[in-house]
Motif scaffolding. Structure first.
Motif, PDB file in Angstrom:
ATOM      1  N   THR A 230      -2.609   2.504  -0.103  1.00  0.00           N
ATOM      2  CA  THR A 230      -3.786   2.674   0.653  1.00  0.00           C
ATOM      3  C   THR A 230      -4.818   1.491   0.308  1.00  0.00           C
ATOM      4  OG1 THR A 230      -4.518   4.445  -0.712  1.00  0.00           O
ATOM      5  CG2 THR A 230      -3.324   5.107   1.383  1.00  0.00           C
ATOM      6  N   ASN A 231      -4.463   0.660  -0.564  1.00  0.00           N
ATOM      7  CA  ASN A 231      -5.496  -0.162  -1.080  1.00  0.00           C
ATOM      8  C   ASN A 231      -5.550  -1.338  -0.277  1.00  0.00           C
ATOM      9  OD1 ASN A 231      -7.318  -1.678  -2.562  1.00  0.00           O
ATOM     10  ND2 ASN A 231      -6.654  -1.012  -4.388  1.00  0.00           N
ATOM     11  N   GLU A 232      -6.748  -1.605   0.506  1.00  0.00           N
ATOM     12  CA  GLU A 232      -6.805  -2.682   1.218  1.00  0.00           C
ATOM     13  C   GLU A 232      -7.116  -4.248   0.569  1.00  0.00           C
ATOM     14  OE1 GLU A 232      -9.543  -2.602   4.826  1.00  0.00           O
ATOM     15  OE2 GLU A 232      -9.647  -0.524   4.554  1.00  0.00           O
ATOM     16  N   ILE A 235      -4.348  -6.754   1.584  1.00  0.00           N
ATOM     17  CA  ILE A 235      -4.425  -7.451   2.641  1.00  0.00           C
ATOM     18  C   ILE A 235      -5.665  -8.480   2.680  1.00  0.00           C
ATOM     19  CG2 ILE A 235      -3.117  -5.997   4.233  1.00  0.00           C
ATOM     20  CD1 ILE A 235      -5.818  -4.810   5.151  1.00  0.00           C
ATOM     21  N   ASN A 237      -8.883  -7.816   1.824  1.00  0.00           N
ATOM     22  CA  ASN A 237     -10.146  -7.122   1.754  1.00  0.00           C
ATOM     23  C   ASN A 237     -10.726  -6.429   0.596  1.00  0.00           C
ATOM     24  OD1 ASN A 237      -9.658  -8.026   4.790  1.00  0.00           O
ATOM     25  ND2 ASN A 237      -9.181  -5.720   5.352  1.00  0.00           N
ATOM     26  N   ARG A 263     -17.841  -3.072   2.157  1.00  0.00           N
ATOM     27  CA  ARG A 263     -16.486  -3.826   2.719  1.00  0.00           C
ATOM     28  C   ARG A 263     -16.740  -5.122   3.122  1.00  0.00           C
ATOM     29  NH1 ARG A 263     -11.923  -1.774   5.006  1.00  0.00           N
ATOM     30  NH2 ARG A 263     -12.832   0.314   5.194  1.00  0.00           N
ATOM     31  N   ASN A 265     -14.379  -8.524   4.365  1.00  0.00           N
ATOM     32  CA  ASN A 265     -12.957  -8.614   4.749  1.00  0.00           C
ATOM     33  C   ASN A 265     -12.642 -10.233   4.325  1.00  0.00           C
ATOM     34  OD1 ASN A 265     -12.664  -6.101   5.890  1.00  0.00           O
ATOM     35  ND2 ASN A 265     -13.222  -6.765   7.868  1.00  0.00           N
ATOM     36  N   ALA A 270      -3.973 -12.498   0.557  1.00  0.00           N
ATOM     37  CA  ALA A 270      -3.407 -11.209   0.613  1.00  0.00           C
ATOM     38  C   ALA A 270      -1.885 -11.178   0.226  1.00  0.00           C
ATOM     39  CB  ALA A 270      -3.431 -10.833   2.136  1.00  0.00           C
ATOM     40  N   ASP A 274      -1.213  -7.858   7.598  1.00  0.00           N
ATOM     41  CA  ASP A 274      -1.951  -6.755   8.145  1.00  0.00           C
ATOM     42  C   ASP A 274      -0.930  -5.616   8.795  1.00  0.00           C
ATOM     43  OD1 ASP A 274      -4.177  -7.625   7.296  1.00  0.00           O
ATOM     44  OD2 ASP A 274      -4.750  -8.828   9.114  1.00  0.00           O
ATOM     45  N   PHE A 277       0.753  -3.267   6.537  1.00  0.00           N
ATOM     46  CA  PHE A 277      -0.325  -2.514   6.042  1.00  0.00           C
ATOM     47  C   PHE A 277      -0.656  -1.153   7.176  1.00  0.00           C
ATOM     48  CE2 PHE A 277      -4.450  -0.923   4.921  1.00  0.00           C
ATOM     49  CZ  PHE A 277      -4.324  -0.638   3.344  1.00  0.00           C
ATOM     50  N   GLU A 278      -0.870  -1.617   8.415  1.00  0.00           N
ATOM     51  CA  GLU A 278      -1.264  -0.694   9.457  1.00  0.00           C
ATOM     52  C   GLU A 278      -0.257   0.192   9.607  1.00  0.00           C
ATOM     53  OE1 GLU A 278      -2.541  -2.800  12.720  1.00  0.00           O
ATOM     54  OE2 GLU A 278      -4.139  -3.693  11.686  1.00  0.00           O
ATOM     55  N   GLN A 281       0.119   2.901   6.846  1.00  0.00           N
ATOM     56  CA  GLN A 281      -1.033   3.878   7.232  1.00  0.00           C
ATOM     57  C   GLN A 281      -0.756   5.000   8.249  1.00  0.00           C
ATOM     58  OE1 GLN A 281      -3.068   3.391   4.696  1.00  0.00           O
ATOM     59  NE2 GLN A 281      -1.894   1.567   4.512  1.00  0.00           N
TER      60      GLN A 281
END
Length: 490
Positions: A230-232, A235, A237, A263, A265, A270, A274, A277-278, A281
């Motif tokens: 869950t850690n952005e 990617i 960010n 935040r 971006n 990365a 993306d 990662f999406e 989630q």
């Protein structure tokens, strides 16, 4: 009688400049003690920030030796070096007084033989207020850095390393590969527990081990896996200011609301794309809502009964899905629906063929794919992996030489050797996977039928399909993530 004097020194961080500060303090106090004809018993030191004394190992040892009567004088630079919490500071000064220990601070010119507890309390209160101001200034500075997209952590995130003072880049070692492996396994349908179990079996380093913490945890846990998924940061960010100190005296923290997050971006390179990662989630969200726990089956969590809208349950003995309400409460509760997994898989594959066939020129698609294959095969991925494997093997050989020379123990050798062997295995698995992928893609030149491209697995199902509804009259409704809604008849 020569008086024995203990010295306590402390700095807030382990930076090189701070370490030299400890050396200067020690040198100063040695001279100070010598000039007064005292005997230097011991120098106690801590590298620790914060207001509480609970985490300072040096101070704990000092208090224990105080109880045993090992010295008569305690010397420190200032009250703020000793304690910034008024209550804790008073507690310890009273213990010193009971034991007849004289407490002296240089900068505050405080001497317990000359001043009473009121003066000490006043000085402690001033130190506490100053600490609170420093905390506010640090918080302001961190927020300013976060707004610029600069990383505030003392240790880089797992899988990354620091380049210079402010930049993060992929570490390029086993930790980076483990991050990729965690995302890959989760997308393929493995749960948090199974991923943690696999990583523990392989002996891959945990985040605390990679950070070199003295009290590191050498076991992977589900919570650690979830934190990574869950850690952005992975990617590219930077999301910071997720928590704040609620109680400065006790170091109690609480979570900030999402509106308070800072935040920025695209602050660094990365490790995970993306789309992956999406997808992760979405899967996490689905699994939080799920009723059944049979996550290993292909269509779990996306199959619904067309008559009562209950989720379908998988029946192992029949290799089929059945209405969840019928499964729990019997046939009288719903008209029900039933379908075999392999049968449903075949029907969905055929439907996808029709959809793609209407929108894709197969010959043109083949030509484009061949170009992409050649690009992939001409990349430096193989060269890079081969280089990493060779360098890791060299590290392993150097470790053996160091062990033979007697510079490390057998236990240290076994531990480090196992870690390096795991790293080599993971790199070789990645190389083998890349070879398999390219070899499979080469065969595309002989493909002339659309069905060769459509093979359902858990990755394809999660990427393409949002919901499937099964009706009793052998009617199937499929809602795809790309917007299409099709009615399929069995």
């Amino acid at each position: 009688m020569i008086l024995r004097c203990a010295v306590y020194v402390r700095v807030s961080t382990d930076m090189l400049t701070q370490k030299s500060s400890i050396a200067h303090q020690k040198s100063y106090f040695e001279k100070y003690v010598r000039e007064r004809g005292w005997q230097l018993y011991k120098v106690y030191e801590d590298i620790e920030s914060g207001m509480s004394v609970k985490k300072r190992e040096g101070l704990k040892r000092l208090i224990e030796d105080c109880q045993r009567g090992f010295f008569e004088i305690l010397l420190t630079k200032s009250i703020s070096r000793f304690a910034r919490n008024t209550l804790e500071g008073l507690k310890y000064i009273r213990e010193f007084k009971k034991k007849g220990i004289r407490f002296i601070t240089i900068e505050d010119a405080f001497d317990s033989d000359q001043y009473d507890e009121f003066m000490f309390t006043l000085l402690l209160s001033m130190a506490q207020k100053e600490s609170e101001k420093i905390s506010q200034r640090i918080k302001f500075g961190k927020n300013q850095r976060a707004n610029k997209g600069l990383y505030n952590g003392s240790n880089p995130p797992y899988g990354y390393k620091k380049a210079g003072k402010n930049d993060l880049i992929p570490a390029g070692d086993i930790t980076t590969e483990v991050v990729k492996l965690i995302f890959k396994m989760y997308i393929q349908g493995e749960g948090l527990y199974k991923i943690a179990k696999y990583l523990n079996k392989k002996g891959y380093p945990t985040p605390s081990m990679a950070a070199g913490k003295t009290n590191n945890n050498n076991l992977w846990h589900q919570s650690t896996i979830k934190n990574i998924l869950t850690n952005e940061i992975y990617i590219g960010n930077m999301v910071q200011n997720k928590s704040k100190t609620k109680d400065l005296l006790n170091g109690i923290r609480e979570a900030n609301s999402k509106e308070e997050y800072i935040r920025v971006n695209n602050t660094h390179k990365a490790i995970i794309d993306d789309k992956s990662f999406e997808l992760v989630q979405r899967i996490l969200k689905k699994r939080r809502r799920k009723i059944t726990t049979t996550g290993k089956h292909l269509f779990t969590n996306i199959l619904y009964c067309g008559h009562c809208n209950s989720r379908l349950h998988y029946k192992k003995n029949k290799f089929s899905y059945i209405c969840g309400r019928v499964n729990k409460m019997g046939k009288s509760s719903c008209r029900g629906c039933y379908i075999k997994e392999e049968e449903l898989k075949g029907l969905i594959e055929k439907d996808l063929m029709k959809l793609i066939g209407k929108n894709v020129d197969l010959d043109r698609f083949n030509e484009k794919l061949k170009v992409e294959i050649k690009k992939n095969q001409n990349t430096n991925q193989f060269i890079s992996l081969d280089k990493e494997i060779k360098n890791t093997v060299k590290r392993k050989n150097r470790l053996l030489d160091i062990f033979i020379e007697g510079l490390i123990t057998k236990e240290e050798f076994n531990s480090k050797n196992m870690s390096i062997e795991n790293e080599i295995t993971l790199l070789q698995e990645n190389k083998a996977g890349l070879e398999l992928y390219n070899n499979r893609q080469i065969d595309i030149e002989s493909y002339n039928k659309l069905y060769e491209y459509i093979k359902l697995d858990s990755i394809v199902v999660n990427k393409l399909i949002r919901k499937i509804t099964i009706y009793n009259a052998c009617k199937i409704e499929v809602i795809y993530n790309f917007g299409n809604k099709n009615i399929v008849y069995n």
